[in-house]
Each structure stands twice: as C-alpha cells, then as structure tokens.
Design a protein around this motif. Sequence first.
Motif, PDB file in Angstrom:
ATOM      1  N   VAL B  18       0.819  -1.191  -0.006  1.00  0.00           N
ATOM      2  CA  VAL B  18      -0.092   0.002   0.099  1.00  0.00           C
ATOM      3  C   VAL B  18       1.065   1.335  -0.093  1.00  0.00           C
ATOM      4  O   VAL B  18       0.605   2.261  -0.849  1.00  0.00           O
ATOM      5  CB  VAL B  18      -0.992   0.019   1.295  1.00  0.00           C
ATOM      6  N   ALA B  19       2.050   1.305   0.649  1.00  0.00           N
ATOM      7  CA  ALA B  19       2.789   2.235   0.929  1.00  0.00           C
ATOM      8  C   ALA B  19       3.538   2.445  -0.398  1.00  0.00           C
ATOM      9  O   ALA B  19       3.620   3.824  -0.986  1.00  0.00           O
ATOM     10  CB  ALA B  19       4.070   2.096   1.918  1.00  0.00           C
ATOM     11  N   MET B  20       3.932   1.452  -1.243  1.00  0.00           N
ATOM     12  CA  MET B  20       4.952   1.764  -2.343  1.00  0.00           C
ATOM     13  C   MET B  20       3.959   2.230  -3.522  1.00  0.00           C
ATOM     14  O   MET B  20       4.223   3.131  -3.996  1.00  0.00           O
ATOM     15  CB  MET B  20       5.521   0.264  -2.631  1.00  0.00           C
ATOM     16  N   LEU B  21       2.763   1.592  -3.465  1.00  0.00           N
ATOM     17  CA  LEU B  21       1.733   1.955  -4.565  1.00  0.00           C
ATOM     18  C   LEU B  21       1.220   3.479  -4.256  1.00  0.00           C
ATOM     19  O   LEU B  21       1.005   4.167  -5.369  1.00  0.00           O
ATOM     20  CB  LEU B  21       0.589   0.920  -4.878  1.00  0.00           C
ATOM     21  N   SER B  22       1.109   3.838  -3.187  1.00  0.00           N
ATOM     22  CA  SER B  22       0.490   5.371  -2.643  1.00  0.00           C
ATOM     23  C   SER B  22       1.568   6.099  -3.162  1.00  0.00           C
ATOM     24  O   SER B  22       1.257   7.132  -3.908  1.00  0.00           O
ATOM     25  CB  SER B  22       0.309   5.435  -1.396  1.00  0.00           C
ATOM     26  N   ARG B  23       2.837   5.903  -3.144  1.00  0.00           N
ATOM     27  CA  ARG B  23       4.215   6.864  -3.608  1.00  0.00           C
ATOM     28  C   ARG B  23       3.953   6.927  -5.039  1.00  0.00           C
ATOM     29  O   ARG B  23       4.106   7.904  -5.522  1.00  0.00           O
ATOM     30  CB  ARG B  23       5.110   6.085  -3.024  1.00  0.00           C
ATOM     31  N   ARG B  24       3.506   5.808  -5.616  1.00  0.00           N
ATOM     32  CA  ARG B  24       3.613   5.836  -7.223  1.00  0.00           C
ATOM     33  C   ARG B  24       2.476   6.590  -8.005  1.00  0.00           C
ATOM     34  O   ARG B  24       2.440   7.184  -8.808  1.00  0.00           O
ATOM     35  CB  ARG B  24       3.858   4.480  -7.794  1.00  0.00           C
ATOM     36  N   ARG B 159     -13.991   8.932   6.999  1.00  0.00           N
ATOM     37  CA  ARG B 159     -13.663  10.484   7.275  1.00  0.00           C
ATOM     38  C   ARG B 159     -12.030  10.658   6.457  1.00  0.00           C
ATOM     39  O   ARG B 159     -11.823  11.587   5.899  1.00  0.00           O
ATOM     40  CB  ARG B 159     -13.694  10.763   8.714  1.00  0.00           C
ATOM     41  N   ALA B 160     -11.267   9.668   7.002  1.00  0.00           N
ATOM     42  CA  ALA B 160      -9.939   9.855   6.512  1.00  0.00           C
ATOM     43  C   ALA B 160      -9.721   9.641   5.118  1.00  0.00           C
ATOM     44  O   ALA B 160      -9.115  10.326   4.641  1.00  0.00           O
ATOM     45  CB  ALA B 160      -9.353   8.635   7.102  1.00  0.00           C
ATOM     46  N   TYR B 161     -10.508   8.568   4.407  1.00  0.00           N
ATOM     47  CA  TYR B 161     -10.558   8.263   3.012  1.00  0.00           C
ATOM     48  C   TYR B 161     -11.005   9.927   2.171  1.00  0.00           C
ATOM     49  O   TYR B 161     -10.335  10.044   1.292  1.00  0.00           O
ATOM     50  CB  TYR B 161     -11.045   7.160   2.289  1.00  0.00           C
ATOM     51  N   GLY B 162     -12.002  10.302   2.659  1.00  0.00           N
ATOM     52  CA  GLY B 162     -12.508  11.457   2.060  1.00  0.00           C
ATOM     53  C   GLY B 162     -11.684  12.584   2.143  1.00  0.00           C
ATOM     54  O   GLY B 162     -11.400  13.279   1.214  1.00  0.00           O
ATOM     55  N   ARG B 163     -10.823  12.572   3.237  1.00  0.00           N
ATOM     56  CA  ARG B 163      -9.832  14.085   3.201  1.00  0.00           C
ATOM     57  C   ARG B 163      -8.787  13.499   2.480  1.00  0.00           C
ATOM     58  O   ARG B 163      -8.452  14.487   1.433  1.00  0.00           O
ATOM     59  CB  ARG B 163      -9.200  13.977   4.747  1.00  0.00           C
ATOM     60  N   LEU B 164      -8.341  12.368   2.223  1.00  0.00           N
ATOM     61  CA  LEU B 164      -7.191  11.895   1.362  1.00  0.00           C
ATOM     62  C   LEU B 164      -7.499  12.110  -0.179  1.00  0.00           C
ATOM     63  O   LEU B 164      -6.633  12.813  -1.022  1.00  0.00           O
ATOM     64  CB  LEU B 164      -6.760  10.566   1.620  1.00  0.00           C
ATOM     65  N   ARG B 165      -8.817  11.879  -0.420  1.00  0.00           N
ATOM     66  CA  ARG B 165      -9.325  11.796  -1.919  1.00  0.00           C
ATOM     67  C   ARG B 165      -9.170  13.439  -2.082  1.00  0.00           C
ATOM     68  O   ARG B 165      -8.912  13.949  -3.185  1.00  0.00           O
ATOM     69  CB  ARG B 165     -10.665  11.681  -1.929  1.00  0.00           C
ATOM     70  N   ASP B 166      -9.602  14.559  -1.046  1.00  0.00           N
ATOM     71  CA  ASP B 166      -9.831  15.687  -1.441  1.00  0.00           C
ATOM     72  C   ASP B 166      -8.455  16.433  -1.514  1.00  0.00           C
ATOM     73  O   ASP B 166      -8.228  17.298  -2.560  1.00  0.00           O
ATOM     74  CB  ASP B 166     -10.164  16.579  -0.187  1.00  0.00           C
ATOM     75  N   VAL B 167      -7.442  16.098  -0.928  1.00  0.00           N
ATOM     76  CA  VAL B 167      -6.035  16.627  -1.010  1.00  0.00           C
ATOM     77  C   VAL B 167      -5.459  16.406  -2.349  1.00  0.00           C
ATOM     78  O   VAL B 167      -4.875  17.136  -2.965  1.00  0.00           O
ATOM     79  CB  VAL B 167      -5.532  16.082   0.043  1.00  0.00           C
ATOM     80  N   GLY B 168      -5.889  15.232  -2.962  1.00  0.00           N
ATOM     81  CA  GLY B 168      -5.573  14.833  -4.308  1.00  0.00           C
ATOM     82  C   GLY B 168      -4.045  14.723  -4.422  1.00  0.00           C
ATOM     83  O   GLY B 168      -3.377  14.170  -3.757  1.00  0.00           O
ATOM     84  N   PHE B 169      -3.597  15.347  -5.586  1.00  0.00           N
ATOM     85  CA  PHE B 169      -2.385  15.053  -6.069  1.00  0.00           C
ATOM     86  C   PHE B 169      -1.202  15.760  -5.033  1.00  0.00           C
ATOM     87  O   PHE B 169      -0.107  15.051  -5.121  1.00  0.00           O
ATOM     88  CB  PHE B 169      -2.215  15.404  -7.673  1.00  0.00           C
ATOM     89  N   GLU B 170      -1.386  16.705  -4.523  1.00  0.00           N
ATOM     90  CA  GLU B 170      -0.396  17.551  -3.872  1.00  0.00           C
ATOM     91  C   GLU B 170       0.283  16.760  -3.068  1.00  0.00           C
ATOM     92  O   GLU B 170       1.603  17.141  -2.533  1.00  0.00           O
ATOM     93  CB  GLU B 170      -0.982  18.703  -3.648  1.00  0.00           C
ATOM     94  N   LEU B 171      -0.324  15.967  -2.408  1.00  0.00           N
ATOM     95  CA  LEU B 171       0.143  15.072  -1.187  1.00  0.00           C
ATOM     96  C   LEU B 171       1.157  14.274  -1.726  1.00  0.00           C
ATOM     97  O   LEU B 171       1.883  13.347  -0.890  1.00  0.00           O
ATOM     98  CB  LEU B 171      -0.865  14.543  -0.538  1.00  0.00           C
ATOM     99  N   ARG B 172       1.256  13.820  -2.892  1.00  0.00           N
ATOM    100  CA  ARG B 172       1.961  12.655  -3.567  1.00  0.00           C
ATOM    101  C   ARG B 172       3.568  12.979  -2.899  1.00  0.00           C
ATOM    102  O   ARG B 172       4.116  11.999  -2.636  1.00  0.00           O
ATOM    103  CB  ARG B 172       2.213  12.685  -4.787  1.00  0.00           C
ATOM    104  N   ASP B 173       4.002  14.103  -2.900  1.00  0.00           N
ATOM    105  CA  ASP B 173       5.138  14.267  -2.501  1.00  0.00           C
ATOM    106  C   ASP B 173       5.315  15.228  -1.563  1.00  0.00           C
ATOM    107  O   ASP B 173       5.379  16.611  -1.709  1.00  0.00           O
ATOM    108  CB  ASP B 173       6.196  14.637  -3.543  1.00  0.00           C
TER     109      ASP B 173
END
Lengths: 115, 414
Positions: B18-24, B159-173
């Motif tokens: 999950v960590a490796m693919l999230s990074r990608r 709640r957590a998933y919702g927030r991560l979806r909103d944050v979108g791409f910027e969080l990638r790095d």
Amino acid sequence: MPKYLCLQRSLPMAKSGGEKPSPAEMQAMYEKFNAWREKFQKNLPDLGGRLGDGRLALPAPAPDGPFIEVKELVGGYMIVSAASLDEAIQIASECPGLMRPGSGVEVIEILIPPA
Amino acid sequence: MTAPLEEHFFRREYGRLVAMLSRRVGVHHLETIEDAVQRALLAALESWPTGQVPTNPSAWLYRVAHNNLLDELRRRARTNELAAAHELGQSDAESSPDPFLAGDVRDDLLRMLFSCCDDAIPVDSQLVLALKTLCGFDVREIAERLFTTEANVYKRLTRAYGRLRDVGFELRDLEPTELRQRLPSVRAILYVLFTEGYLSSHADGAIRSELCDEARRLSELLAEHPLSAEPETFALLALMYLHTARQSARQNATGGLVLLEEQDRSLWDQEAIHLGLTWLARSAEGDVFSRYHAEAGIAAEHCRAPSFAETRWERIVACYELLEQLAPSAIHALNRAVAVAESQGAAAGLAVLEGLEPPPPRLAESYLWSAVFADLHGRCGNPELAARYRDAALSSAPSDAVKVALRRRFQALP
C-alpha cells in the motif's frame, strides 16, 4: 493405492458471504493449508490447480444443454491417493481450501483396468 | 515443500505494498490501491500453496498488485473519467523502475505514515487509518483491538479516506518542511498506538502485544530516518522498549494482573531494557525535554531498580513533576502522589492529592483514583476512609483481573 479425482465445487446457494479475508486471516489459511499438505504428503501425488475457461468439444453441434453450467461450478481439481473412497473423502474434507463456506468437494474414484 | 513465510508476512506485505503504490500513483487513490493489494494477496494465497512460492515473494506480489491497480485505473480512465486519464498520463506509474531498487521501501512506509497524520484528519481517524494501511488490520480486527464497534471504525476510516481524496495529487510528495511539521503528530499517533496495546485489557496476550510491536516497529523506522532521527523520537522509542521489557511480568499464567511490587524482576526482558536505555541515552542531547523523555525516564528508573524497595522514588517524583508541566493531567498527578508516598511516606502522598484541583469525573470515578486513596488512607491510619475508598475501587474495577489484584493489595494494608 487407488487414486481419486477431487473437484472443488462452488455451492451456488451459499455465496461465500462477500466477506474478504484480512491479511492475518490469509496467513492463517496459508499455514493451515501447508499443515494439511504436510500431514497428507504421501496421499497427494498431484495437487492440481484452479480451472479456467474451457469449451466442450462434441462430434455434433452442441445442444444448449446442461454442459455449460458445469464449468462454472468446478473451481479446481486435485488427485488424492487413498485406500478407499471414505479415506479420500476424509483427506479432501480436511483441506482448508476445499471445505469452506461456499465450497465443497466432489470425490470420484479413478478406475484402473486390472493388469 | 513450501517454505514457511515470515511471521505476519501477509500483514507486512499489505503495509509495504500500500505504501509503495501510494507513492507511485498518489494517496488519493488509496481505496483502489488497497483493493488491488488485497486481490494480489488472494492470488498468492490461491497459487502459492499448490505450486511454488516465488523466489522473491515480495516482488511477485508487487508486480501483481501493480498490474491490478493499473488495470483498474485504466478501466476508469476509459469510462470517461477524464481526471483519472489525466493523472495516469502524468504519473510515473507505467515507467517506474523496479521499486525495490529505486527507493527504500522504508521511505515509502514512512511517507504513508506521514500521509495518515494529516492535521485535517481527526486523530482517532488517523489512528484507524494507520492501523488499516500500515499494519494491515481489517475493520473487524481494528474494532476488536480498540474495543469499539465496526461501524465506528468504518466511520472513522471514511472520514480519513474522504480527506485524502480531497487533498489529491499535491500530497504525493510531501516537502521535507511539511514532513517536519507533521513529525509531532506522527509521534503522537505512534504513542497512542502503543498505549492502546500496553493498557489493553484484551484477554488474548498476543493481541495485546501486537499493537505495541507495531508501534515500536514504526517508531524504529522513524528513529532511523535522517529526517526524523532526533532526541524526541529516540525518547519515544526508549519508552516503548522500557515498557515492553516488563510486559511479560505484568501478568501471571492465568492472565491475572501482577502488581509492580509483586513482579518477578528476573522475568523482565534484559535485552529490551538494554535497548531502551541505549535509546534513552541517545535522546539526552539537544535542548528539548519532551513528555516522552519524562515517561521514558520514569520507566528507566523502574527498570534499573533491583527491587521495589530500592527504587529511586525521588527521581521518579522529579520526572512526574516535569511530565505534569509538559502535559498537565490529573492522572500524572495521581502517579506523582504514589511516588511521593513511596519516597516521603503515605501522609506526604495524601497531601499531594489533597492539594489538587478536583479531577475530571472520569478519573474521580475510576478505580485507580479510589484505590490510591484507599491505600494511602489505610497507611495513614484512617480505617473508615480507607474502607469507603476500598469499596468504591472494587465496585468500579473494569475487570475481574483488576478486582483480584486490588483485593490482594488491600489485604496487605495495615
């Protein structure tokens, strides 16, 4: 020792519930399967595998018959060698991959012509 | 013959993948990623036992999970989700080199941990998210470990998933500065994770130690990474080692609680104590003195003491005083009173308690509060008060194990 063909059959009435196993449960299943395999090592000449798509070849055009459904119900096969049908059933029944909610196993003797 | 897999293999792989693919592909695809990983693990479960376990099981799983994920993302792109198509085109998902070479898997795990500790996600949701994504527990298992309902865990996760979806791409790095900003929240969540396990009254000892082990494993990653290797992190890790060192002595063979003064100190894990003291020494640099330092200091005094009577209580009192300043809490004051009673006598301990503000009702009504009063009054020669608090403590004890331990303790009173 006689050999038996074991066919894993999905039970249509009992859908596996849709509950996905957690990683820890998968580990437990994996370990259980290995324990079973170790226990019956000498009874398992061919662990077989899962079955994919297939088609029935017939000398004449196939009528829309009961044949189609068969493949959907058989998920995998395995060969077990045992002294009797009962013993073969016993071995197959202890296999955690075969006997679980939504799955059963059909055990059929493979007849060998007398020498 | 199939080689046995390492302990917790499936759970560990779940976290790693999950960590490796999230990074990608971005953490905003988290649910899709988890689904792809789940299916890869199932595929392994179906094919490995009857055939051969691949020489490199992790690489096999990564390949399958990665393919599952790309298939799903492509399918979505086709069904006219233009945004998905855009992202997929941008991401390095297709061209990424072997992830096991390109970067340290541990980097990815840490990155995932930092992604969980987003300020916009409530802390109780952060905890559940970390347990799900990094530790590989499912909703039912999390509910069981946190003594709550599956519906509650599910709500927190959503709640957590919702927030991560909103944050979108910027969080990638996350930028290094952002990572540094989040570091205190990351430590806080690991501390909560550890405490949940350490204080758990779960009947199954394996389950109790699991959360502590997970917290320590992740803290170790944190302590070894240049970005987060700092005294506060070392102190956190030290306190985890120093607490777990005594864990096996806290319970007898039948699951009953063993009080500190009754514990067989030869059962304490000397290797864990050694590691804890080593991390504690490393934490003693710089000018930050955190609550983790104070708590590790207290645990270290207990670990160093050859017996209950020979404990350096005055040092423990000093640590509790510091801890109260850093993290004011009635429970810390209560603990200080106990330490004062050991170093200066029961009357001095009682005086500490009587000088306190009234504690919050949750603590005032808890067995801990009443038990300490019962003990100190008993030792000060106030039998009526002692009896009243004793009854209150016994009636509010949360489990039979606690009740039994309390009775034993009270019988020893004068």
